[in-house]
Design a protein around this motif. Structure first.
Motif, PDB file in Angstrom:
ATOM      1  N   ALA A   1       0.902  -1.038   0.009  1.00  0.00           N
ATOM      2  CA  ALA A   1      -0.006   0.040  -0.079  1.00  0.00           C
ATOM      3  C   ALA A   1       0.942   1.109  -0.077  1.00  0.00           C
ATOM      4  CB  ALA A   1      -0.898   0.070   1.242  1.00  0.00           C
ATOM      5  N   ASP A   2       0.364   2.314  -0.744  1.00  0.00           N
ATOM      6  CA  ASP A   2       1.035   3.520  -0.808  1.00  0.00           C
ATOM      7  C   ASP A   2       0.360   4.234   0.297  1.00  0.00           C
ATOM      8  OD1 ASP A   2       2.635   3.603  -3.499  1.00  0.00           O
ATOM      9  OD2 ASP A   2       0.608   2.958  -4.132  1.00  0.00           O
ATOM     10  N   PHE A   3      -0.630   4.103   0.561  1.00  0.00           N
ATOM     11  CA  PHE A   3      -1.354   4.385   1.867  1.00  0.00           C
ATOM     12  C   PHE A   3      -2.225   3.433   2.471  1.00  0.00           C
ATOM     13  CE2 PHE A   3      -4.085   7.341   4.325  1.00  0.00           C
ATOM     14  CZ  PHE A   3      -3.242   8.299   4.829  1.00  0.00           C
ATOM     15  N   GLY A   4      -2.144   3.251   3.811  1.00  0.00           N
ATOM     16  CA  GLY A   4      -2.968   2.429   4.407  1.00  0.00           C
ATOM     17  C   GLY A   4      -3.491   2.775   5.806  1.00  0.00           C
ATOM     18  N   VAL A   5      -4.714   2.197   6.129  1.00  0.00           N
ATOM     19  CA  VAL A   5      -5.183   2.734   7.292  1.00  0.00           C
ATOM     20  C   VAL A   5      -5.688   1.629   7.910  1.00  0.00           C
ATOM     21  CG1 VAL A   5      -7.407   3.787   8.477  1.00  0.00           C
ATOM     22  CG2 VAL A   5      -6.226   5.010   6.371  1.00  0.00           C
ATOM     23  N   VAL A   6      -5.068   1.445   9.303  1.00  0.00           N
ATOM     24  CA  VAL A   6      -5.460   0.087  10.286  1.00  0.00           C
ATOM     25  C   VAL A   6      -6.536   0.623  10.846  1.00  0.00           C
ATOM     26  CG1 VAL A   6      -4.704  -1.129  12.243  1.00  0.00           C
ATOM     27  CG2 VAL A   6      -2.949  -0.334  10.371  1.00  0.00           C
ATOM     28  N   GLY A   7      -7.640   0.072  10.781  1.00  0.00           N
ATOM     29  CA  GLY A   7      -8.840   0.320  11.144  1.00  0.00           C
ATOM     30  C   GLY A   7     -10.107  -0.369  10.903  1.00  0.00           C
ATOM     31  N   ASP A   8     -11.387  -0.107  11.230  1.00  0.00           N
ATOM     32  CA  ASP A   8     -12.656  -0.835  10.612  1.00  0.00           C
ATOM     33  C   ASP A   8     -13.096  -0.303   9.644  1.00  0.00           C
ATOM     34  OD1 ASP A   8     -15.087  -2.073  10.583  1.00  0.00           O
ATOM     35  OD2 ASP A   8     -15.618  -1.797  12.467  1.00  0.00           O
ATOM     36  N   LEU A   9     -13.214  -1.098   8.261  1.00  0.00           N
ATOM     37  CA  LEU A   9     -13.683  -0.512   7.149  1.00  0.00           C
ATOM     38  C   LEU A   9     -15.057  -0.005   7.280  1.00  0.00           C
ATOM     39  CD1 LEU A   9     -15.779  -2.441   5.248  1.00  0.00           C
ATOM     40  CD2 LEU A   9     -13.874  -3.834   5.561  1.00  0.00           C
ATOM     41  N   PHE A  10     -16.009  -0.635   8.205  1.00  0.00           N
ATOM     42  CA  PHE A  10     -17.039   0.276   8.330  1.00  0.00           C
ATOM     43  C   PHE A  10     -17.207   1.365   9.143  1.00  0.00           C
ATOM     44  CE2 PHE A  10     -17.886  -4.402   8.325  1.00  0.00           C
ATOM     45  CZ  PHE A  10     -18.609  -4.600   7.214  1.00  0.00           C
ATOM     46  N   GLN A  11     -16.113   1.810   9.718  1.00  0.00           N
ATOM     47  CA  GLN A  11     -15.863   3.408  10.044  1.00  0.00           C
ATOM     48  C   GLN A  11     -15.426   4.208   8.901  1.00  0.00           C
ATOM     49  OE1 GLN A  11     -17.135   4.196  13.061  1.00  0.00           O
ATOM     50  NE2 GLN A  11     -17.721   2.285  13.469  1.00  0.00           N
ATOM     51  N   VAL A  12     -14.251   3.448   8.291  1.00  0.00           N
ATOM     52  CA  VAL A  12     -13.441   4.353   7.504  1.00  0.00           C
ATOM     53  C   VAL A  12     -13.881   4.641   6.003  1.00  0.00           C
ATOM     54  CG1 VAL A  12     -10.966   4.232   6.282  1.00  0.00           C
ATOM     55  CG2 VAL A  12     -11.300   3.469   8.791  1.00  0.00           C
ATOM     56  N   ALA A  13     -14.705   3.308   5.484  1.00  0.00           N
ATOM     57  CA  ALA A  13     -15.027   3.511   4.106  1.00  0.00           C
ATOM     58  C   ALA A  13     -16.311   4.730   4.089  1.00  0.00           C
ATOM     59  CB  ALA A  13     -15.465   2.256   3.545  1.00  0.00           C
ATOM     60  N   PRO A  14     -17.256   4.758   4.948  1.00  0.00           N
ATOM     61  CA  PRO A  14     -18.281   5.635   4.717  1.00  0.00           C
ATOM     62  C   PRO A  14     -17.739   7.037   4.842  1.00  0.00           C
ATOM     63  CG  PRO A  14     -18.947   3.869   6.207  1.00  0.00           C
ATOM     64  CD  PRO A  14     -17.412   3.804   5.833  1.00  0.00           C
ATOM     65  N   GLN A  15     -16.801   7.170   5.623  1.00  0.00           N
ATOM     66  CA  GLN A  15     -16.370   8.604   5.952  1.00  0.00           C
ATOM     67  C   GLN A  15     -15.445   8.964   4.864  1.00  0.00           C
ATOM     68  OE1 GLN A  15     -12.864   9.274   8.542  1.00  0.00           O
ATOM     69  NE2 GLN A  15     -14.196  10.451   9.564  1.00  0.00           N
ATOM     70  N   LEU A  16     -14.858   7.981   4.267  1.00  0.00           N
ATOM     71  CA  LEU A  16     -14.068   8.359   2.826  1.00  0.00           C
ATOM     72  C   LEU A  16     -14.950   8.647   1.942  1.00  0.00           C
ATOM     73  CD1 LEU A  16     -11.518   8.215   0.812  1.00  0.00           C
ATOM     74  CD2 LEU A  16     -11.888   6.031   0.736  1.00  0.00           C
ATOM     75  N   ALA A  17     -16.201   7.952   1.728  1.00  0.00           N
ATOM     76  CA  ALA A  17     -17.045   8.382   0.635  1.00  0.00           C
ATOM     77  C   ALA A  17     -17.896   9.689   0.726  1.00  0.00           C
ATOM     78  CB  ALA A  17     -18.312   7.279   0.569  1.00  0.00           C
ATOM     79  N   GLU A  18     -17.817  10.054   2.187  1.00  0.00           N
ATOM     80  CA  GLU A  18     -18.434  11.169   2.800  1.00  0.00           C
ATOM     81  C   GLU A  18     -17.650  12.525   1.791  1.00  0.00           C
ATOM     82  OE1 GLU A  18     -20.147  11.567   6.487  1.00  0.00           O
ATOM     83  OE2 GLU A  18     -19.601  13.794   6.498  1.00  0.00           O
ATOM     84  N   GLU A  19     -16.387  12.088   2.418  1.00  0.00           N
ATOM     85  CA  GLU A  19     -15.144  13.363   2.333  1.00  0.00           C
ATOM     86  C   GLU A  19     -14.888  13.473   0.842  1.00  0.00           C
ATOM     87  OE1 GLU A  19     -13.315  15.424   4.205  1.00  0.00           O
ATOM     88  OE2 GLU A  19     -14.490  14.647   5.919  1.00  0.00           O
ATOM     89  N   ILE A  20     -14.806  12.439   0.143  1.00  0.00           N
ATOM     90  CA  ILE A  20     -14.788  12.620  -1.372  1.00  0.00           C
ATOM     91  C   ILE A  20     -16.099  13.235  -2.069  1.00  0.00           C
ATOM     92  CG2 ILE A  20     -14.524  11.471  -3.723  1.00  0.00           C
ATOM     93  CD1 ILE A  20     -13.391   9.220  -2.133  1.00  0.00           C
ATOM     94  N   GLY A  21     -17.210  13.091  -1.556  1.00  0.00           N
ATOM     95  CA  GLY A  21     -18.364  13.689  -2.026  1.00  0.00           C
ATOM     96  C   GLY A  21     -18.243  15.340  -1.693  1.00  0.00           C
ATOM     97  N   LYS A  22     -17.640  15.636  -0.595  1.00  0.00           N
ATOM     98  CA  LYS A  22     -17.602  17.106  -0.272  1.00  0.00           C
ATOM     99  C   LYS A  22     -16.525  17.678  -1.213  1.00  0.00           C
ATOM    100  CE  LYS A  22     -18.038  16.993   4.809  1.00  0.00           C
ATOM    101  NZ  LYS A  22     -17.355  16.688   5.985  1.00  0.00           N
ATOM    102  N   ARG A  23     -15.501  16.915  -1.488  1.00  0.00           N
ATOM    103  CA  ARG A  23     -14.410  17.398  -2.162  1.00  0.00           C
ATOM    104  C   ARG A  23     -14.961  17.758  -3.631  1.00  0.00           C
ATOM    105  NH1 ARG A  23      -9.127  16.677   0.969  1.00  0.00           N
ATOM    106  NH2 ARG A  23     -10.553  15.763   2.681  1.00  0.00           N
ATOM    107  N   LYS A  24     -15.893  17.001  -3.961  1.00  0.00           N
ATOM    108  CA  LYS A  24     -16.176  17.087  -5.221  1.00  0.00           C
ATOM    109  C   LYS A  24     -17.205  18.100  -5.427  1.00  0.00           C
ATOM    110  CE  LYS A  24     -17.666  12.985  -6.605  1.00  0.00           C
ATOM    111  NZ  LYS A  24     -17.723  11.777  -7.312  1.00  0.00           N
ATOM    112  N   GLY A  25     -17.794  18.562  -4.494  1.00  0.00           N
ATOM    113  CA  GLY A  25     -18.740  19.860  -4.353  1.00  0.00           C
ATOM    114  C   GLY A  25     -20.032  19.447  -4.407  1.00  0.00           C
TER     115      GLY A  25
END
Ligand SMILES: Cc1cc2nc3c(=O)[nH]c(=O)nc-3n(C[C@H](O)[C@H](O)[C@H](O)COP(=O)(O)OP(=O)(O)OC[C@H]3O[C@@H](n4cnc5c(N)ncnc54)[C@H](O)[C@@H]3O)c2cc1C
Ligand SMILES: Nc1ncnc2c1ncn2[C@@H]1O[C@H](COP(=O)(O)O)[C@@H](O)[C@H]1O
Lengths: 259, 319
Positions: free
Chosen positions: B295-319
């Protein structure tokens, strides 16, 4: 139903694999050698067809001396005999030559079905089964996740990009299998003991009526001019999620202009 | 200038992205000639697009029989055309079926098959990436026109107007090539997402996703990125997603710009299908998971926490 399984011995993928700088071919001495993993599924499918329909399972391998170890392992799973095409001159053979040699060796055997694996982990070509069909003129039934035999008709489910195709052919035919097809058995102690006395026939080029200059590096249809080791992947960043892991990824993707 | 035969893949009247990449790559070797092999009507549907990507000629080999028999008839046509056109090279996209067609064509015309090129150089020499990207090889054929399969995403497609002159090909398939008969085609994959082969971004889920229903967490991230959805064997074997989504040694081999692995350990067979991806991101709750080695970038954590947050953040950035 007589079955020939095409089995390849390959360097263990869990070990480091190397090319030999002297002739740019795979260095087969550098690492442990094992049965190409998916070929164990081909062997298993062969054994199941034999159990259902009778007949014999023959293991056919083209490879260096030490490939006999892998043939013994296949015999200990329950195959009946082995045929080992072995000759110094075969070193460096390309896929097309390999298929031609295997087709010649098949010509010395009686069979209804040839079963191969989908892909060898060293070459990663996935074309030798199709080429064996080409060289023998037999129907190609490749990429099977399911095989059924009914009299002299074979039917497979061939995996495709969008689902699967049902493909049929009359025997004899050349099959290749994917790992969904079965779960290969482990050799039993009894099987290992029995394998010691099962016949393994060595075939040289002369036995197959082939000349040294028709095979190997000299006759290869593809030539490797040079190779270089790619720079190792630079170690990435790994962070522990403290509640902001998702945004950390989003930040990273943004910094890489990937969002 | 010699012709370069390009085997065209299309679906539902649209060129596959790989076809536009091949036509672009072909221009550096000679004059691109598209080869369309399929049911009647296939070529007409894509004629405009072929012109747009620089095809000077379009060989039209159409017959219902191509849909009825596996691989061998297509190899016969390609070899027949190679005999007539005397091409500088023959290019196909690296899919399992095309590789079989290409290899059988090379066998017939007495040249060689160069698989999974990532770059095509002068005179049809190629660069291949082997041992999971650890070694880069420069190869060519010993004689004849090289038959080359090119990996998706290796060349950036660029349009260039071509004449796209249609040349009908008389189709006569030998009996020997009709040995393997396709009696049914079953579609399992659903939906409107990009295909794994073509996608420049892929989001994959593994055993860690836990159920078919939970896969919507993976899909949500994929949709915000316009990505294809992939899976490990553990997820396809469990029946959570169709096997067509399996990435790896016995699934699809991919090399997208971005590969995101959610709840995938990174077994060697999975890595074999994705480790040459340009950027790899992994989420896994086990810090020892081998996927983190890649991995170039890895997160040690629960995917059910991390993935929804990721989706939300990308959504925000796309505006
Ligand atoms: C011949 C052969 C061919 C094969 N071909 C392929 C192939 O093409 N493709 C393929 O993928 N595999 C293939 N395999 C199978 C391969 O060996 C592995 O078994 C498979 O890839 C494992 O899938 P996985 O990573 O999803 O599951 P596991 O190895 O079980 O990993 C699951 C991961 O999820 C993590 N996890 C669990 N819960 C969570 C959570 N809530 N949040 C975050 N992380 C979590 C765990 O820590 C673990 O690391 C093949 C095997 C064989 C023998
Ligand atoms: N040297 C060989 N001897 C026997 N079988 C082989 C050999 N090379 C390839 N095969 C068979 O062809 C399959 C696909 O190999 P490949 O096309 O090299 O990826 C393997 O899984 C084997 O079943």
């Amino acid at each position: 139903m007589n079955i020939v399984v095409l089995m390849k011995q390959v360097p263990d993928t869990y070990a480091e694999r190397k090319l030999n700088p002297s002739d740019n071919t795979l260095d087969r001495e550098a690492s442990d050698a094992v049965i190409n993993e998916i070929d164990e599924y081909a062997i298993e499918e062969g054994l199941r067809l034999k159990e259902a329909h009778g007949g014999e399972v023959t293991i056919l391998t083209m490879g260096p001396d030490r490939a006999t170890e892998s043939i013994r392992k296949a015999l200990s799973m329950g195959a009946d005999k082995g045929v080992h095409v072995v000759d110094e001159a075969l070193h460096g053979s390309c896929a097309i030559t390999t298929a031609k040699v295997l087709a010649k060796a098949l010509g010395t055997l009686e069979y209804d079905v040839v079963i191969a694996g989908l892909e060898a982990t060293d070459s990663r070509l996935s074309v030798v089964p199709a080429l064996v069909a080409e060289a023998t003129g037999l129907p190609q039934l490749s990429g099977a996740r399911k095989v059924t035999a009914d009299g002299s008709t074979l039917s497979i489910e061939r995996v495709t990009e969008t689902g699967y195709d049902v493909v049929t052919a009359s025997t004899p035919a050349v099959l290749s299998v994917v790992e969904k097809i079965n779960d290969p058995r482990y050799p039993s102690f009894k099987g290992i003991m029995a394998a010691k006395s099962k016949p393994v026939q060595a075939l040289s080029l002369a036995d197959l009526g082939l000349a040294a200059d028709e095979v190997g590096l000299a006759a290869a249809t593809t030539v490797v001019d040079s190779f270089e080791e790619a720079p190792p992947r630079s170690a990435g960043t790994v962070v522990k999620d403290e509640g902001t892991g998702g945004s950390a990824i989003a930040d990273y993707l943004a910094s890489k202009k990937l969002v | 200038m010699a012709e370069v035969l390009v085997l065209i893949d299309s679906a539902n009247g649209t060129l596959k992205k790989s076809a536009t990449e091949l036509l672009t790559a072909a221009r550096s070797l000679g004059e691109p000639s598209a080869v369309v092999i399929g049911a009647p009507g296939t070529a007409a549907a894509v004629a405009g697009q072929l012109a747009e990507y620089g095809a000077e000629k379009v060989y039209v080999a159409e017959s219902d029989e191509f849909e009825q028999y596996l691989v061998a008839p297509k190899a016969e046509v390609l070899a027949q055309l190679a005999g007539q056109a005397g091409p500088a090279a023959i290019l196909v996209a690296s899919t399992p079926e095309n590789k079989e067609i290409a290899a059988r064509t090379a066998f017939k015309i007495g040249s060689g098959f160069l698989a999974d090129a990532v770059e095509i150089g002068e005179g049809g020499s190629v660069t291949q990436s082997i041992f999971g990207g650890a070694v880069s090889v420069s190869a060519r054929v010993a004689k004849g026109a090289p038959v080359i399969s090119l990996r998706a995403n290796s060349v950036a497609a660029s349009p260039q107007q071509g004449a796209a002159e249609q040349v009908p090909v008389e189709v006569s398939i030998s009996d020997a090539a009709k040995g393997a008969k396709i009696i049914d085609r079953v579609e399992e994959a659903k939906g409107s997402r990009p295909s794994l082969q073509d996608a420049s971004v892929i989001v994959s889920g593994g055993r860690g996703v836990g159920s078919a229903d939970n896969f919507k967490v993976v899909e949500q991230v994929a949709d915000t990125l316009g990505a294809a959805v992939g899976a490990s064997r553990a997820a396809t074997d469990a029946g959570w997603v169709p096997h067509t989504m399996q990435v790896g040694q016995t699934g699809v081999t991919v090399a997208p710009q971005l590969y995101i692995a959610l709840g995938i350990s990174g077994a060697i067979q999975h890595r074999a299908g994705m480790q040459t991806s340009k950027t790899i991101v992994a989420v896994n709750k086990d810090p020892e998971a081998p996927i983190f080695e890649l991995a170039d970038f890895g997160v040690v954590g629960d995917l059910f926490q991390v993935a929804p947050q990721l989706a939300e953040e990308i959504g925000k950035r796309k505006g």
